[in-house]
Design an enzyme around this catalytic site. Structure first.
Site, PDB file in Angstrom:
ATOM      1  CG  HIS A   1      40.850  46.423  41.860  1.00  0.00           C
ATOM      2  ND1 HIS A   1      41.501  45.339  42.393  1.00  0.00           N
ATOM      3  CD2 HIS A   1      39.576  46.027  41.611  1.00  0.00           C
ATOM      4  CE1 HIS A   1      40.647  44.322  42.457  1.00  0.00           C
ATOM      5  NE2 HIS A   1      39.470  44.709  41.992  1.00  0.00           N
TER       6      HIS A   1
ATOM      7  CG  HIS B   1      35.414  47.597  41.629  1.00  0.00           C
ATOM      8  ND1 HIS B   1      35.916  47.814  40.363  1.00  0.00           N
ATOM      9  CD2 HIS B   1      35.652  46.286  41.912  1.00  0.00           C
ATOM     10  CE1 HIS B   1      36.431  46.684  39.905  1.00  0.00           C
ATOM     11  NE2 HIS B   1      36.291  45.745  40.818  1.00  0.00           N
TER      12      HIS B   1
END
Length: 157
Positions: A62, A77
């Site tokens: 992620h 992110h």
């Protein structure tokens, strides 16, 4: 005294660029993770924002840090608290140490799946180097992945 080096960061995602302060996660909104912007993505194709290397792709996929030849480190992110997905919904096309070219597909992310589990897909994009000055001249509009000049970063002299 030479000219300060400025690096233009292309948008890694298509979507709406928003102020980092709008992100409902204090670590990002208060810039503890670095200065930058966030994107509300309209699709899950994550492109390299400049030529560089994959410094760190976290195991849960992620988050990724790309390093520019200048030393600039950019953290993307994807989503908020998405570490909880343990990599589900993410397909990485790069690995640690890979060279990437601006516009190269680094990851495919299943937006609908992630949203269906109740996660936000808002994506902070921040400069991880503490001593680099981020100049955001974004006009906070809808962008396409690969659009140049989402933000500029001025390197320390």
């Amino acid at each position: 005294m030479g000219m300060k080096q400025t690096i233009a960061i292309a948008s890694p995602l298509s979507g709406e660029v928003i102020r980092l302060e709008q992100v409902p996660d204090q670590a990002f909104a208060l810039k503890h993770m670095g200065d930058g912007v966030a994107i509300i993505p309209t699709n899950g194709r994550l492109l390299a924002p400049f030529d560089g290397i994959v410094l760190h792709l976290v195991s849960t996929k992620h988050a990724i840090i790309i390093q520019h030849a200048s030393g600039l480190q950019l953290l993307v992110h994807f989503g908020l608290n998405t570490v909880g997905l343990q990599g589900d919904g993410f397909i990485a096309h790069v690995a640690n140490g890979d060279q990437v070219s601006a516009g190269q597909l680094m990851m495919e992310i299943d937006l609908e799946y992630i949203q269906s589990l109740g996660y936000s897909t808002w994506t902070p994009i921040v400069v991880a180097n503490e001593d680099y000055r981020v100049e955001i001249d974004s006009d906070y509009k809808t962008v396409l992945a690969g659009d140049s000049g989402m933000m500029n970063v001025v390197l320390p002299v």
